[in-house]
Design a protein around this motif. Structure first.
Motif, PDB file in Angstrom:
ATOM      1  N   ARG A 520      80.102  29.273  56.600  1.00 39.72           N
ATOM      2  CA  ARG A 520      79.837  29.614  57.998  1.00 39.72           C
ATOM      3  C   ARG A 520      78.948  30.852  58.066  1.00 39.72           C
ATOM      4  NH1 ARG A 520      82.094  33.040  61.700  1.00 39.72           N
ATOM      5  NH2 ARG A 520      83.553  33.791  60.116  1.00 39.72           N
ATOM      6  N   ARG A 521      77.894  30.751  58.853  1.00 39.87           N
ATOM      7  CA  ARG A 521      77.003  31.902  59.034  1.00 39.87           C
ATOM      8  C   ARG A 521      77.722  32.947  59.879  1.00 39.87           C
ATOM      9  NH1 ARG A 521      72.753  32.833  62.812  1.00 39.87           N
ATOM     10  NH2 ARG A 521      73.133  30.761  63.678  1.00 39.87           N
ATOM     11  N   VAL A 522      77.806  34.154  59.380  1.00 35.65           N
ATOM     12  CA  VAL A 522      78.530  35.230  60.053  1.00 35.65           C
ATOM     13  C   VAL A 522      77.580  36.058  60.919  1.00 35.65           C
ATOM     14  CG1 VAL A 522      79.773  37.387  59.580  1.00 35.65           C
ATOM     15  CG2 VAL A 522      80.339  35.320  58.296  1.00 35.65           C
ATOM     16  N   THR A 523      76.307  36.040  60.551  1.00 37.14           N
ATOM     17  CA  THR A 523      75.313  36.834  61.277  1.00 37.14           C
ATOM     18  C   THR A 523      74.892  36.111  62.556  1.00 37.14           C
ATOM     19  OG1 THR A 523      73.661  35.796  59.866  1.00 37.14           O
ATOM     20  CG2 THR A 523      74.407  37.991  59.251  1.00 37.14           C
ATOM     21  N   SER A 524      74.371  36.891  63.503  1.00 42.10           N
ATOM     22  CA  SER A 524      74.032  36.324  64.809  1.00 42.10           C
ATOM     23  C   SER A 524      72.667  35.635  64.773  1.00 42.10           C
ATOM     24  CB  SER A 524      74.001  37.440  65.859  1.00 42.10           C
ATOM     25  OG  SER A 524      72.842  38.233  65.668  1.00 42.10           O
ATOM     26  N   ASP A 525      72.376  34.893  65.854  1.00 41.95           N
ATOM     27  CA  ASP A 525      71.060  34.253  65.955  1.00 41.95           C
ATOM     28  C   ASP A 525      69.947  35.304  65.959  1.00 41.95           C
ATOM     29  OD1 ASP A 525      72.231  31.771  66.011  1.00 41.95           O
ATOM     30  OD2 ASP A 525      72.158  31.570  68.194  1.00 41.95           O
ATOM     31  N   ASN A 547      68.258  19.554  64.020  1.00 41.22           N
ATOM     32  CA  ASN A 547      69.206  19.660  65.132  1.00 41.22           C
ATOM     33  C   ASN A 547      69.063  20.971  65.907  1.00 41.22           C
ATOM     34  OD1 ASN A 547      70.452  20.125  62.302  1.00 41.22           O
ATOM     35  ND2 ASN A 547      71.676  21.474  63.645  1.00 41.22           N
ATOM     36  N   ASN A 548      68.423  21.962  65.294  1.00 40.25           N
ATOM     37  CA  ASN A 548      68.266  23.247  65.986  1.00 40.25           C
ATOM     38  C   ASN A 548      67.373  23.120  67.230  1.00 40.25           C
ATOM     39  OD1 ASN A 548      68.149  24.983  62.806  1.00 40.25           O
ATOM     40  ND2 ASN A 548      69.914  24.483  64.087  1.00 40.25           N
ATOM     41  N   LEU A 549      66.538  22.060  67.276  1.00 40.63           N
ATOM     42  CA  LEU A 549      65.701  21.850  68.461  1.00 40.63           C
ATOM     43  C   LEU A 549      66.563  21.655  69.700  1.00 40.63           C
ATOM     44  CD1 LEU A 549      62.855  19.514  67.113  1.00 40.63           C
ATOM     45  CD2 LEU A 549      62.635  21.900  67.845  1.00 40.63           C
ATOM     46  N   THR A 550      67.793  21.132  69.502  1.00 45.98           N
ATOM     47  CA  THR A 550      68.662  20.911  70.661  1.00 45.98           C
ATOM     48  C   THR A 550      69.901  21.804  70.678  1.00 45.98           C
ATOM     49  OG1 THR A 550      69.630  19.065  69.430  1.00 45.98           O
ATOM     50  CG2 THR A 550      67.962  18.514  71.076  1.00 45.98           C
ATOM     51  N   ASP A 551      70.363  22.248  69.472  1.00 44.40           N
ATOM     52  CA  ASP A 551      71.620  23.015  69.497  1.00 44.40           C
ATOM     53  C   ASP A 551      71.431  24.529  69.368  1.00 44.40           C
ATOM     54  OD1 ASP A 551      71.128  23.368  66.787  1.00 44.40           O
ATOM     55  OD2 ASP A 551      72.745  22.043  66.109  1.00 44.40           O
ATOM     56  N   ALA A 552      70.202  25.005  69.137  1.00 43.05           N
ATOM     57  CA  ALA A 552      69.979  26.453  69.054  1.00 43.05           C
ATOM     58  C   ALA A 552      69.432  26.955  70.395  1.00 43.05           C
ATOM     59  CB  ALA A 552      68.994  26.768  67.931  1.00 43.05           C
ATOM     60  N   PRO A 553      69.645  28.249  70.695  1.00 41.51           N
ATOM     61  CA  PRO A 553      69.137  28.779  71.964  1.00 41.51           C
ATOM     62  C   PRO A 553      67.618  28.603  72.076  1.00 41.51           C
ATOM     63  CG  PRO A 553      70.559  30.381  70.854  1.00 41.51           C
ATOM     64  CD  PRO A 553      70.350  29.262  69.902  1.00 41.51           C
ATOM     65  N   VAL A 554      67.153  28.299  73.264  1.00 38.56           N
ATOM     66  CA  VAL A 554      65.721  28.065  73.495  1.00 38.56           C
ATOM     67  C   VAL A 554      64.897  29.302  73.107  1.00 38.56           C
ATOM     68  CG1 VAL A 554      63.981  27.620  75.270  1.00 38.56           C
ATOM     69  CG2 VAL A 554      66.137  26.340  75.270  1.00 38.56           C
ATOM     70  N   PHE A 559      60.979  31.808  69.650  1.00 39.49           N
ATOM     71  CA  PHE A 559      60.628  32.942  68.785  1.00 39.49           C
ATOM     72  C   PHE A 559      60.196  32.445  67.405  1.00 39.49           C
ATOM     73  CE2 PHE A 559      61.473  36.025  65.517  1.00 39.49           C
ATOM     74  CZ  PHE A 559      61.033  37.226  66.043  1.00 39.49           C
ATOM     75  N   MET A 560      60.983  31.523  66.846  1.00 43.03           N
ATOM     76  CA  MET A 560      60.676  31.030  65.497  1.00 43.03           C
ATOM     77  C   MET A 560      59.360  30.247  65.474  1.00 43.03           C
ATOM     78  SD  MET A 560      62.919  32.353  63.555  1.00 43.03           S
ATOM     79  CE  MET A 560      62.371  31.557  62.039  1.00 43.03           C
ATOM     80  N   LYS A 561      58.968  29.689  66.622  1.00 43.49           N
ATOM     81  CA  LYS A 561      57.666  29.011  66.691  1.00 43.49           C
ATOM     82  C   LYS A 561      56.517  30.010  66.644  1.00 43.49           C
ATOM     83  CE  LYS A 561      58.884  24.817  69.288  1.00 43.49           C
ATOM     84  NZ  LYS A 561      58.919  24.183  70.623  1.00 43.49           N
ATOM     85  N   LEU A 620      62.668  42.158  74.771  1.00 35.74           N
ATOM     86  CA  LEU A 620      63.793  42.647  73.975  1.00 35.74           C
ATOM     87  C   LEU A 620      64.758  41.503  73.715  1.00 35.74           C
ATOM     88  CD1 LEU A 620      65.559  44.992  72.792  1.00 35.74           C
ATOM     89  CD2 LEU A 620      66.521  45.238  75.096  1.00 35.74           C
ATOM     90  N   TYR A 621      65.001  41.235  72.421  1.00 39.89           N
ATOM     91  CA  TYR A 621      65.983  40.225  72.018  1.00 39.89           C
ATOM     92  C   TYR A 621      67.211  40.972  71.539  1.00 39.89           C
ATOM     93  CZ  TYR A 621      61.960  37.032  71.784  1.00 39.89           C
ATOM     94  OH  TYR A 621      60.850  36.285  72.070  1.00 39.89           O
ATOM     95  N   ILE A 622      68.301  40.828  72.271  1.00 38.78           N
ATOM     96  CA  ILE A 622      69.526  41.529  71.896  1.00 38.78           C
ATOM     97  C   ILE A 622      70.730  40.844  72.525  1.00 38.78           C
ATOM     98  CG2 ILE A 622      69.584  43.216  73.814  1.00 38.78           C
ATOM     99  CD1 ILE A 622      70.132  45.329  71.470  1.00 38.78           C
ATOM    100  N   ASN A 623      71.872  40.885  71.841  1.00 37.63           N
ATOM    101  CA  ASN A 623      73.117  40.321  72.364  1.00 37.63           C
ATOM    102  C   ASN A 623      72.962  38.903  72.888  1.00 37.63           C
ATOM    103  OD1 ASN A 623      74.898  42.459  71.846  1.00 37.63           O
ATOM    104  ND2 ASN A 623      73.980  43.615  73.531  1.00 37.63           N
ATOM    105  N   GLY A 624      72.292  38.061  72.141  1.00 39.00           N
ATOM    106  CA  GLY A 624      72.205  36.651  72.497  1.00 39.00           C
ATOM    107  C   GLY A 624      71.313  36.325  73.669  1.00 39.00           C
TER     108      GLY A 624
END
Ligand code: CA
Length: 652
Positions: A520-525, A547-554, A559-561, A620-624
């Motif tokens: 399990r990944r312990v670190t945040s997105d 699956n991250n295209l649909t289950d990860a935050p937009v 950002f990753m793009k 600013l990317y912080i706290n999800g």
């Protein structure tokens, strides 16, 4: 007893550091190198702002032609001094824009029985000291074997050290060690020797001072190593003395010498020491590349193919290396706008060459290029994964590369190398040199540290040489300490001296294709996004999954793009190895400021961002979440980074 010894060492450091001739200093005068020959033995010391960084330490080499550590003389009036400066552009390193370097060079000749035998060359910039030896021929003797180096680095006995132990030879998975995959220590006392085999480069030290602003941070490494020498390590002795160690006898299955043979005159690689009052100089140094030269011209513009990529193996493992899954990953890679897909081990049996050619064609129709995995063996360890027996055979290797060029493959990832003896260093160079003939880029895994290779070999891309993302898949314990051992550690150490192929930034909750079980990944997105900036490599194969295209935050997918892999500039902002880091990278006009926190408490910081205008609006990317905020008039921003979390600020 230990206390008496340490007190004695301190006393010696205080008294001895100032002896000798000053033979070189930095352009700004803050770094001073003293040199002397004491009872026939050459010694040097280094001061930074008048403080002892390296106490008097031995120099010299032992060869089968003579012992050039003793019975030496020099003439202080014959030191050759000159400026070594210029500019170069190397898009694959942390400072990809054209940058200027400036060193003061001092070279002195050492004689034995009044005959010159060896030159020592010092290079000193405002942040670095480097030295190397040139061994001279003697009458008809035009080659020699260097059996050991006396080169030492005496660090203050009360320093704290951040060091990765050299592993045992022929240990670990399928007897593949050493492969630079041990964890860095978290400020261990000096005077140890790792697991008994010393430490791999780079080695970081903090020398505390009563006035914290005068602490010294010292990063020791080497650069310019190729097939003409061995890869070295640092052996720890009592009281803060570290010296250069050659490969261990047991490496390479015990076969082959631990020594280096060279034609004369012959030059050793550079020993490098980067110094500052904070880790900034270590993080920002360009000494690994400033002092080396390109060894052959690029057969094409490789930088055009730098960029982001994907690999299925980190989430899906061996099973995923099949035609349908790789086709699905090609679609995913294209959907993300990424440049490449790495197809990992076993593709030769699970997909086959003909269908790899089909996949390559399909990928190219979508603007995606392939990297193919190879086993480096050979005969140096038991790693069973195929394809085997190709890269180590010069004829098969070139045939294979010709085939790759014909089907439009971008590069190779070669794994499971056999240590640091000279034939292995030559092997890396042989692969790189041949690959350039066919326009193929090279990534190495299970391998040694790159030592200036981005500049020496234009088709060299990146190396693992670190406990990388595979450990996150294999071990929950590694996941639990990811922020401490990776995100808050590698920018200060491993990644400071060379491109690092970590293969991370996962957005799956679990390291498994079903995203429901496994480690399990312990670190945040946002930690994952931050490491895409903190970790530098001109080609990044991220651990994302379709699956991250649909289950990860937009915001995370967006950002990753868009996150770059080519950077023009780097600046350290704040941090402490193993606790937290905040640093900034510039790509064109855009600054990415990224931080991660590995401490048990949230990290509250007011960070100053002098590179951005006061009152400017930043993302600013912080706290999800992602939001727009304004910097203060004084260019500051308050942030609170959660435990195992991250922050990213993007501004212009
Ligand atoms: Ca590995």
């Amino acid at each position: 007893m230990k206390r008496i010894y340490i007190t004695l060492c301190l006393a010696l450091m205080g008294v001895m550091a100032m002896r000798g001739e000053t033979i070189a200093s930095s352009p700004d005068g803050r770094i001073v190198v003293d040199f002397e020959v004491k009872e026939g033995r050459p010694m040097y010391s280094v001061l930074y702002d008048g403080q002892v960084a390296i106490a008097p330490s031995a120099l010299g080499v032992q060869t089968n032609m003579g012992d050039y550590t003793i019975d030496l003389t020099w003439n202080p009036s014959e030191v050759r001094k000159e400026e070594f400066s210029g500019t170069y552009t190397l898009p694959s390193i942390k400072v990809g824009a054209e940058h200027a370097y400036q060193y003061n060079r001092s070279a002195l000749m050492l004689s034995q029985k009044e005959r010159p035998v060896m030159e020592i060359e010092f290079m000193v910039s405002n942040s670095d000291v480097a030295f190397r030896y040139t061994i001279l021929p003697r009458r008809d003797t035009r080659c020699c074997v260097v059996t050991s180096e006396a080169s030492s680095f005496c660090i203050s006995p009360d320093a704290r050290a951040f060091l990765a132990p050299q592993s045992y030879p022929m240990g670990g998975f399928a007897r593949t060690t050493p492969s630079y995959e041990t964890k860095y220590s978290l400020g261990e006392p000096v005077g140890r020797n790792g697991w008994g085999n010393g430490y791999t480069f780079p080695c970081l030290f903090e020398v505390p001072h009563a006035d914290e602003a005068k602490n010294l941070w010292i990063l020791i490494s080497e650069t310019g190593t190729d097939g003409t020498y061995v890869g070295c390590r640092l052996l720890g002795e009592r009281g803060g003395k570290y010296r250069i160690g050659f490969p261990m006898e047991g490496e390479f299955n015990g076969w082959g010498s631990t020594s280096a043979q060279m034609a004369l005159p012959g030059k050793t690689p550079w020993r490098t020491i980067t110094i500052g009052h904070t880790p900034a100089n270590a993080i920002e140094t360009t000494v690994p590349w400033d002092l080396v030269e390109q060894k052959y011209p690029a057969s094409r513009d490789y930088s055009a193919d730098y960029g982001k990529g994907m690999w299925s193996w980190i989430i899906g493992m061996d099973y995923s290396c099949n035609f349908n899954e790789q086709k699905r990953y090609i679609d995913f890679t294209a959907a993300m706008g990424y440049r490449s897909l790495l197809i990992d081990a076993l593709w030769d049996v699970q997909i086959g060459r003909e269908r790899i050619a089909q996949l390559s064609q399909y990928a190219r129709s979508k603007g995606v290029g392939l990297y193919l995995w190879y086993n480096s063996n050979g005969a140096w360890n038991d790693a069973p994964q195929s394809p085997r027996g190709i890269m180590n055979d010069p004829r098969k290797r070139r045939e294979e590369m010709k085939w790759m060029q014909e089907i439009g493959v971008l590069g190779i990832k070669v794994d499971f190398f056999g240590g640091d003896k000279q034939p292995m260093m030559q092997y890396y160079e042989d692969i790189l040199t041949d690959a350039n003939d066919f326009g193929i880029m090279c990534i190495f895994h299970g391998c040694t540290l790159p030592r200036g290779w981005e500049r020496m070999y234009p088709n060299y891309v990146s190396s693992e040489a670190v406990p990388a993302s595979e450990n996150l898949h294999f071990s929950q314990g590694f996941c639990n300490e990811e922020a401490r051992d990776c995100g808050a550690m590698y920018p200060f150490t491993r990644n400071a001296v060379g491109a690092m192929d970590f293969g991370g930034s996962a957005l799956n909750k679990f390291y498994n294709a079903n995203n429901r079980q496994g480690s399990r990944r312990v670190t945040s997105d946002i930690y994952a996004l931050a490491t895409a900036v903190l970790f530098q490599s001109p080609v990044q194969h991220f651990a994302l999954a379709p699956n991250n295209l649909t289950d990860a935050p937009v915001y995370a997918i967006d950002f990753m793009k868009s996150v770059p892999t080519r950077w023009d500039e780097v600046r350290f902002i704040d941090g402490y190895p193993g606790k937290y880091i905040i640093m900034a990278r510039r790509s064109g006009n855009t600054w990415y400021i990224a931080g991660v926190n590995a401490m048990e408490q949230p990290l509250q910081k007011t960070i100053t961002l002098p590179m951005l205008p006061g009152k400017s609006t930043v993302s600013l990317y912080i706290n999800g979440e992602k939001k727009s905020v304004n910097l203060s008039k004084k260019q500051t921003l308050k942030v609170e980074i959660p435990t195992n979390g991250g922050v990213v600020v993007i501004g212009e």
